[in-house]
Design a protein around this motif. Structure first.
Motif, PDB file in Angstrom:
ATOM      1  N   SER A  29     -33.472   6.230  18.143  1.00 42.45           N
ATOM      2  CA  SER A  29     -34.020   7.370  19.148  1.00 42.45           C
ATOM      3  C   SER A  29     -33.152   8.700  18.469  1.00 42.45           C
ATOM      4  CB  SER A  29     -33.700   7.277  20.569  1.00 42.45           C
ATOM      5  OG  SER A  29     -32.418   6.916  20.672  1.00 42.45           O
ATOM      6  N   GLY A  30     -33.369   9.878  18.950  1.00 44.67           N
ATOM      7  CA  GLY A  30     -32.875  10.949  18.488  1.00 44.67           C
ATOM      8  C   GLY A  30     -33.487  11.484  17.294  1.00 44.67           C
ATOM      9  N   LEU A  31     -34.742  11.368  16.936  1.00 45.73           N
ATOM     10  CA  LEU A  31     -35.306  11.957  15.754  1.00 45.73           C
ATOM     11  C   LEU A  31     -34.663  13.371  15.339  1.00 45.73           C
ATOM     12  CD1 LEU A  31     -37.412  12.078  13.486  1.00 45.73           C
ATOM     13  CD2 LEU A  31     -38.942  12.678  15.128  1.00 45.73           C
ATOM     14  N   SER A  32     -34.356  13.592  14.217  1.00 48.75           N
ATOM     15  CA  SER A  32     -33.903  14.839  13.622  1.00 48.75           C
ATOM     16  C   SER A  32     -34.066  14.940  12.249  1.00 48.75           C
ATOM     17  CB  SER A  32     -32.254  15.147  13.918  1.00 48.75           C
ATOM     18  OG  SER A  32     -31.663  14.220  13.064  1.00 48.75           O
ATOM     19  N   LEU A  33     -34.197  16.173  11.659  1.00 46.89           N
ATOM     20  CA  LEU A  33     -34.569  16.297  10.176  1.00 46.89           C
ATOM     21  C   LEU A  33     -33.441  15.870   9.463  1.00 46.89           C
ATOM     22  CD1 LEU A  33     -36.173  17.784   7.894  1.00 46.89           C
ATOM     23  CD2 LEU A  33     -34.912  19.886   8.626  1.00 46.89           C
ATOM     24  N   GLY A  34     -32.175  15.885   9.705  1.00 44.85           N
ATOM     25  CA  GLY A  34     -31.223  15.215   9.043  1.00 44.85           C
ATOM     26  C   GLY A  34     -31.495  13.780   8.939  1.00 44.85           C
ATOM     27  N   MET A  35     -31.765  13.188   9.948  1.00 42.86           N
ATOM     28  CA  MET A  35     -32.047  11.641   9.754  1.00 42.86           C
ATOM     29  C   MET A  35     -33.053  11.480   8.822  1.00 42.86           C
ATOM     30  SD  MET A  35     -31.986  10.553  13.667  1.00 42.86           S
ATOM     31  CE  MET A  35     -32.148   8.936  13.716  1.00 42.86           C
ATOM     32  N   VAL A  36     -34.338  12.100   8.926  1.00 44.41           N
ATOM     33  CA  VAL A  36     -35.526  12.018   7.957  1.00 44.41           C
ATOM     34  C   VAL A  36     -35.119  12.218   6.671  1.00 44.41           C
ATOM     35  CG1 VAL A  36     -37.876  12.667   7.379  1.00 44.41           C
ATOM     36  CG2 VAL A  36     -36.935  12.794   9.891  1.00 44.41           C
ATOM     37  N   ILE A  37     -34.292  13.279   6.264  1.00 42.70           N
ATOM     38  CA  ILE A  37     -33.845  13.512   4.953  1.00 42.70           C
ATOM     39  C   ILE A  37     -32.825  12.347   4.394  1.00 42.70           C
ATOM     40  CG2 ILE A  37     -32.423  15.111   3.589  1.00 42.70           C
ATOM     41  CD1 ILE A  37     -33.503  17.380   5.276  1.00 42.70           C
ATOM     42  N   GLU A  38     -32.054  11.916   5.305  1.00 40.25           N
ATOM     43  CA  GLU A  38     -30.996  10.874   4.908  1.00 40.25           C
ATOM     44  C   GLU A  38     -31.896   9.576   4.814  1.00 40.25           C
ATOM     45  OE1 GLU A  38     -27.823   8.884   3.830  1.00 40.25           O
ATOM     46  OE2 GLU A  38     -27.596  10.899   4.435  1.00 40.25           O
ATOM     47  N   PHE A  39     -32.968   9.363   5.308  1.00 39.17           N
ATOM     48  CA  PHE A  39     -33.679   8.146   5.324  1.00 39.17           C
ATOM     49  C   PHE A  39     -34.346   8.171   3.723  1.00 39.17           C
ATOM     50  CE2 PHE A  39     -37.864   6.033   4.835  1.00 39.17           C
ATOM     51  CZ  PHE A  39     -37.530   4.862   5.250  1.00 39.17           C
ATOM     52  N   PHE A  40     -34.632   9.342   3.375  1.00 38.66           N
ATOM     53  CA  PHE A  40     -35.452   9.410   1.874  1.00 38.66           C
ATOM     54  C   PHE A  40     -34.492   9.186   0.863  1.00 38.66           C
ATOM     55  CE2 PHE A  40     -38.857  11.714   4.210  1.00 38.66           C
ATOM     56  CZ  PHE A  40     -39.750  10.765   4.126  1.00 38.66           C
ATOM     57  N   ILE A  41     -33.142   9.856   1.177  1.00 41.50           N
ATOM     58  CA  ILE A  41     -32.196   9.847   0.255  1.00 41.50           C
ATOM     59  C   ILE A  41     -31.528   8.184   0.087  1.00 41.50           C
ATOM     60  CG2 ILE A  41     -29.634  10.447  -0.251  1.00 41.50           C
ATOM     61  CD1 ILE A  41     -30.444  12.919   1.017  1.00 41.50           C
ATOM     62  N   SER A  42     -31.530   7.560   1.309  1.00 44.60           N
ATOM     63  CA  SER A  42     -30.890   6.157   1.130  1.00 44.60           C
ATOM     64  C   SER A  42     -31.936   5.114   1.596  1.00 44.60           C
ATOM     65  CB  SER A  42     -29.777   6.226   2.228  1.00 44.60           C
ATOM     66  OG  SER A  42     -28.841   7.127   2.174  1.00 44.60           O
TER      67      SER A  42
END
Length: 135
Positions: free
Chosen positions: A90-103
């Motif tokens: 939970s806590g969806l954020s743009l930072g999490m989405v970008i980190e997902f694609f990087i990692s």
């Protein structure tokens, strides 16, 4: 490759995905489900289940939801109960989405740790982060 599914009330998930693509470029195996006022838990559950079925070759699914306990989270929880290859955060954020694609090619446990760390580190008192000489 791990698959990302974001679910939110309103357009938050869709807009977070579009914004992430502006930063990291085009992405694969990434989906956004936006809950409208006309939809209920069953529609969200069915849309989520369809994405998972269409991507059954994915080794792992990461579902990012806006808030814990809301309709998107509850729909994800229902689907995850029958699938051990799903992580819900939970806590969806743009930072999490970008980190997902990087990692995204890390192991599910490593990726989960990275996403949680990124979310926690994304909350800052911005003014206290800059010293007065930075101007």
């Amino acid at each position: 490759m791990n698959t990302l599914i974001m679910i939110s009330h309103g357009n938050m998930a869709r807009e977070a995905l579009q914004s992430a693509r502006m930063i990291v470029g085009e992405t694969e195996n990434a989906y956004a489900i936006s809950l409208t006022q006309e939809e209920g838990p069953e529609e969200i559950h069915n849309r989520l289940q369809q994405i998972i079925t269409e991507n059954r070759q994915s080794p792992h699914f990461f579902i990012l939801v806006d808030i814990i306990g809301g309709t998107p989270c509850n729909a994800a929880f229902r689907v995850a109960a029958n699938n051990k290859n799903i992580t819900i955060l939970s806590g969806l954020s743009l930072g999490m989405v970008i980190e997902f694609f990087i990692s995204r090619n890390k192991s599910p446990d490593q990726l989960k740790t990275e996403l949680i760390h990124t979310a926690k580190q994304g909350i800052k008192d911005v003014l206290s982060c800059y010293d007065s000489s930075t101007g």
